[in-house]
Write a protein that holds these residues in place. Sequence first.
Motif, PDB file in Angstrom:
ATOM      1  N   UNK A   1       0.817  -1.218   0.000  1.00  0.00           N
ATOM      2  CA  UNK A   1       0.000   0.000   0.000  1.00  0.00           C
ATOM      3  C   UNK A   1       0.848   1.264   0.000  1.00  0.00           C
ATOM      4  N   UNK A   2       0.712   2.055  -1.076  1.00  0.00           N
ATOM      5  CA  UNK A   2       1.187   3.435  -1.015  1.00  0.00           C
ATOM      6  C   UNK A   2       0.212   4.222  -0.151  1.00  0.00           C
ATOM      7  N   UNK A   3      -1.062   3.959  -0.346  1.00  0.00           N
ATOM      8  CA  UNK A   3      -2.134   4.517   0.489  1.00  0.00           C
ATOM      9  C   UNK A   3      -2.978   3.348   1.010  1.00  0.00           C
ATOM     10  N   UNK A   4      -3.217   3.324   2.311  1.00  0.00           N
ATOM     11  CA  UNK A   4      -4.056   2.289   2.881  1.00  0.00           C
ATOM     12  C   UNK A   4      -3.318   1.447   3.903  1.00  0.00           C
ATOM     13  N   UNK A   5      -4.013   0.447   4.442  1.00  0.00           N
ATOM     14  CA  UNK A   5      -5.386   0.070   4.116  1.00  0.00           C
ATOM     15  C   UNK A   5      -6.402   1.074   4.659  1.00  0.00           C
ATOM     16  N   UNK A   6      -7.390   1.377   3.828  1.00  0.00           N
ATOM     17  CA  UNK A   6      -8.475   2.265   4.221  1.00  0.00           C
ATOM     18  C   UNK A   6      -9.733   1.417   4.402  1.00  0.00           C
ATOM     19  N   UNK A   7     -10.235   1.254   5.628  1.00  0.00           N
ATOM     20  CA  UNK A   7     -11.429   0.425   5.848  1.00  0.00           C
ATOM     21  C   UNK A   7     -12.637   0.985   5.112  1.00  0.00           C
ATOM     22  N   UNK A   8     -13.437   0.093   4.563  1.00  0.00           N
ATOM     23  CA  UNK A   8     -14.648   0.505   3.846  1.00  0.00           C
ATOM     24  C   UNK A   8     -15.556  -0.695   3.674  1.00  0.00           C
ATOM     25  N   UNK A   9     -16.840  -0.424   3.477  1.00  0.00           N
ATOM     26  CA  UNK A   9     -17.812  -1.492   3.264  1.00  0.00           C
ATOM     27  C   UNK A   9     -18.614  -1.193   2.007  1.00  0.00           C
ATOM     28  N   UNK A  10     -19.005  -2.218   1.251  1.00  0.00           N
ATOM     29  CA  UNK A  10     -19.828  -2.007   0.061  1.00  0.00           C
ATOM     30  C   UNK A  10     -21.251  -1.643   0.436  1.00  0.00           C
ATOM     31  N   UNK A  11     -21.979  -1.014  -0.509  1.00  0.00           N
ATOM     32  CA  UNK A  11     -21.591  -0.648  -1.872  1.00  0.00           C
ATOM     33  C   UNK A  11     -20.686   0.578  -1.886  1.00  0.00           C
TER      34      UNK A  11
END
Length: 292
Positions: free
Chosen positions: A263-273
Amino acid sequence: MKKQMILASICILIFNISNANEVLVGNQKKPFTKSQAEEAAKLLISARKQNELIELPNMVKPNTLEEGYIVQDQIIKNIGIPLIGWKIAITSDDLMKKAGVSEPVSGPLFSQWAHPEPQTINNGSPTLYGFEFEFAFRMAETLPSRQEPYSKEEVKAAIGSMHLAIEPVGTRYTQGPVKSGLPQFAADHGGNFGFVYGPPIKDWQNIELANVMVTGYMNDKKVGENLGKNVMGDPLNSITWLANHLQKRGYALKAGEWVTTGAVVGPVPAAPPIKVRGHFGSLGSVHVNFED
């Protein structure tokens, strides 16, 4: 009398040392067996294919990074899906410090979960954890096994193409990728959920990847920004580490295999959609959409 007291003291000392050694031997950890690794791999393969969260039984949980890799090896052997390359995790100084390690962790990439962009992926919940924005490479030549470590220049010369990439990261554990600990993280595909890559970047050999600014967006909202040097000083350092790391594990980087370098950027938590985009300055962007 004095001699008797001295002899008694010596006997007590010997007895205590003997008991201490017995306790040490008695409490010595039993070796992690092949059957334990196979059972852990079986559970993690099923969880990944079914997109389910589980907790490994205590008796098959890996407790060291080496044991985690033993489980990972069994997954590669038994999953029945072609191995197409490798991911590298924990590649920034900050993430290594938080994890308490001095080098990254590797994980396998499988054909079923690798996609060219643009791509829409269904069924992210519940094992999708978030996203990382990365540089990826595809090998043109195999780096055969040898005792001498490969240099950065040798690895670079063996690369066929460079790509902008997004790695959806995941966990098969109910307690998540962090609380599960590093050995279980390594066992669980190194935290991989998928791999999405853009077209080849022209003339990449002459680009200073360490100086490329990478910006992550989710639903068109900026979620992070960093330079390529966040990955071990240069993404090429990361793939060089992997080439030499795999040799120690009995693998080799092969022609045609992918490597996503961390990761250059992240991990960025997220959920779909969610709609995800990585912007790599003048090099362009890469996209992936997740439906629920």
